[in-house]
Design an enzyme around this catalytic site. Structure first.
Site, PDB file in Angstrom:
ATOM      1  CG  ASP A   1      53.817   9.263  30.601  1.00  0.00           C
ATOM      2  OD1 ASP A   1      55.093   8.660  31.524  1.00  0.00           O
ATOM      3  OD2 ASP A   1      52.871   9.846  30.728  1.00  0.00           O
TER       4      ASP A   1
ATOM      5  CG  HIS B   1      60.017   3.938  52.234  1.00  0.00           C
ATOM      6  ND1 HIS B   1      59.692   3.884  53.479  1.00  0.00           N
ATOM      7  CD2 HIS B   1      60.678   5.145  51.890  1.00  0.00           C
ATOM      8  CE1 HIS B   1      59.734   5.202  54.138  1.00  0.00           C
ATOM      9  NE2 HIS B   1      60.706   6.438  53.173  1.00  0.00           N
TER      10      HIS B   1
ATOM     11  CE1 TYR C   1      58.254   6.305  46.292  1.00  0.00           C
ATOM     12  CE2 TYR C   1      58.743   5.421  48.570  1.00  0.00           C
ATOM     13  CZ  TYR C   1      59.199   5.953  47.846  1.00  0.00           C
ATOM     14  OH  TYR C   1      60.156   6.677  47.750  1.00  0.00           O
TER      15      TYR C   1
ATOM     16  CB  SER D   1      65.225  11.661  54.572  1.00  0.00           C
ATOM     17  OG  SER D   1      64.635  10.128  55.863  1.00  0.00           O
TER      18      SER D   1
ATOM     19  NE  ARG E   1      62.512   7.199  59.251  1.00  0.00           N
ATOM     20  CZ  ARG E   1      62.967   7.140  57.720  1.00  0.00           C
ATOM     21  NH1 ARG E   1      62.134   8.398  57.721  1.00  0.00           N
ATOM     22  NH2 ARG E   1      62.778   6.188  56.869  1.00  0.00           N
TER      23      ARG E   1
HETATM   24  C1  15L Z   1      62.008   8.649  50.484  1.00  0.00           C
HETATM   25  O1  15L Z   1      61.203   7.349  49.875  1.00  0.00           O
HETATM   26  C2  15L Z   1      60.493   9.546  50.210  1.00  0.00           C
HETATM   27  O2  15L Z   1      60.477   9.135  48.963  1.00  0.00           O
HETATM   28  C3  15L Z   1      60.869  10.251  50.757  1.00  0.00           C
HETATM   29  O3  15L Z   1      59.662  11.272  50.533  1.00  0.00           O
HETATM   30  C4  15L Z   1      60.817  10.422  52.257  1.00  0.00           C
HETATM   31  O4  15L Z   1      59.996   9.670  52.697  1.00  0.00           O
HETATM   32  C5  15L Z   1      61.531   9.314  53.029  1.00  0.00           C
HETATM   33  O5  15L Z   1      61.544   8.076  51.999  1.00  0.00           O
HETATM   34  C6  15L Z   1      62.069   8.858  53.502  1.00  0.00           C
HETATM   35  O6  15L Z   1      62.118   7.369  54.327  1.00  0.00           O
HETATM   36  O7  15L Z   1      62.375   9.662  54.743  1.00  0.00           O
END
Ligand code: 15L
Length: 282
Positions: A46, A108, A134, A163, A172
Site C-alpha cells: 500500500d 485536473h 482529485y 486522457s 473532448r
Molecule cells: C484524469 O486525470 C483521469 O485519471 C482520467 O480518468 C480522465 O478523467 C482524464 O483525467 C481526463 O481528463 O480525460
C-alpha cells in the site's frame, strides 16, 4: 526503476514499453499483477505504508508514481490515497536515496483554466486551478514534488496527463488524448532527461485539435507519435461537432468542471476486496 500502480491501466502500458527502452522494472501495487512478465520484480504493498515504500524504493534508479484514485471521490478517500500516498512515495524516495521521481499529475490540477482565445496553453499559463478534490490532490502532488526538488535536490517531473486511454472515446479526447505509446515515450523522456530539476509538463499526444503546448515536454525529450484525429470522423458522427463554448471543451478539465462532479455525487471507493488495480491503496 519502481512503478507504483503497476497493475493499473497506465502501469500496465509502462510495464509493456519501458523494458525495451532499457529499464528494469520493479512493480508495486496493492493487488498482485496477474500477467507477470519476464524480468519483472513484484511487490504487493500500500503506498500509504511508509515503511513498505521505503523497502520498495531501496536501490531503485527512479520511482514512477502512478498509484492512487484515478478520478473524483470523497475527500477522506482522496486525501488518504492521493495526498498521503504521494507524500509517502516522495519521502521513501528521499530516504532511500532515489534521485528521480516521475509523478502522475493531471490536467485536473488546472481544470478550471479556460481555453485561450488563440494559440496554445503553456504550463506556465496554467497555474493551480483544480476542478475537483482529485484536482486538489494533483496540485498538492505538484507542490510536494516542488518541495522535494528544492529542499532535497531530487529531480521531480510532474506529468499533467490528459486522457490516457487505449483510444479516444469522446470529442473532448480529440484534444486531450494521450495514447498508450506516447505515455511510454513521455515517461521514458521524464526518466532520461539530464537533470530536469523540478518540471511540470502536459501529457498529451500530438493531436491536431490539442490546445495544450508541448514545447516543454519536447524539450525534455518527448517525441509524440500519435494523433487522435484518426478517430475524429467516427466520434463526430456519433456525438456531433464539438461546441468550443461548452465548458466541456472550453476548460482544461472538461466535464470535471460541471455540477455533476460535485464530490457529494461520488461514493467512497469500493471495499478492499473489490479495489481496482492501479489504485495502490487500500
Ligand atoms: C484524469 O486525470 C483521469 O485519471 C482520467 O480518468 C480522465 O478523467 C482524464 O483525467 C481526463 O481528463 O480525460
Amino acid at each position: 526503476m519502481l512503478i507504483t500502480g503497476a497493475a493499473g491501466r497506465i502501469g500496465t502500458w509502462l510495464r509493456g514499453g519501458l523494458p525495451e527502452r532499457g529499464w528494469a522494472v520493479r512493480c508495486l501495487d496493492v493487488v498482485p499483477v496477474t500477467d507477470v512478465r519476464p524480468g519483472e520484480e513484484h511487490l504487493v504493498a500500500d503506498i500509504t505504508d511508509l515503511a513498505a515504500m521505503l523497502d520498495a524504493a531501496q536501490g531503485a534508479a527512479a520511482v514512477v508514481h502512478m498509484a492512487g484514485i484515478s478520478g473524483e471521490s470523497t475527500w477522506p478517500a482522496i486525501s488518504h490515497a492521493n495526498i498521503e500516498g504521494t507524500y509517502c512515495v516522495l519521502e521513501a524516495a528521499r530516504r532511500a536515496g532515489v534521485p528521480r521521481v516521475v509523478l502522475a499529475s493531471s490536467n485536473h490540477a488546472t481544470g478550471y483554466t479556460p481555453r485561450p482565445g488563440s494559440g496554445l496553453l503553456t504550463e506556465a499559463d496554467a497555474p493551480p486551478r483544480p476542478d475537483t478534490y482529485y484536482g486538489v490532490a494533483k496540485v498538492t502532488m505538484e507542490a510536494l514534488g516542488s518541495l522535494y526538488a528544492d529542499r532535497y535536490g531530487l529531480d521531480v517531473v510532474c506529468l499533467r496527463i490528459g486522457s490516457a486511454f487505449a483510444e479516444p472515446t469522446s470529442t473532448r479526447h480529440l484534444s486531450t488524448w494521450l495514447s498508450p505509446a506516447d505515455t511510454v515515450s513521455l515517461v521514458d523522456a521524464a526518466l532520461k532527461a539530464p537533470s530536469p530539476g523540478f518540471s511540470v509538463v502536459w501529457g498529451v499526444s500530438d493531436n491536431t485539435r490539442r490546445w495544450w503546448d508541448l514545447t516543454v515536454a519536447r524539450a525534455l525529450g518527448y517525441e509524440p507519435a500519435d494523433d487522435a484525429e484518426v478517430y475524429a470522423e467516427a466520434l463526430i458522427e456519433a456525438q456531433g461537432e464539438p461546441d468550443l463554448a461548452d465548458p466541456v471543451h472550453a476548460r482544461v478539465g472538461g466535464e470535471y468542471t460541471l455540477a455533476e462532479f460535485d464530490a457529494e455525487n461520488f461514493d467512497p471507493p469500493a471495499p478492499r476486496a473489490d479495489i481496482a488495480p492501479g489504485s495502490g491503496v487500500r
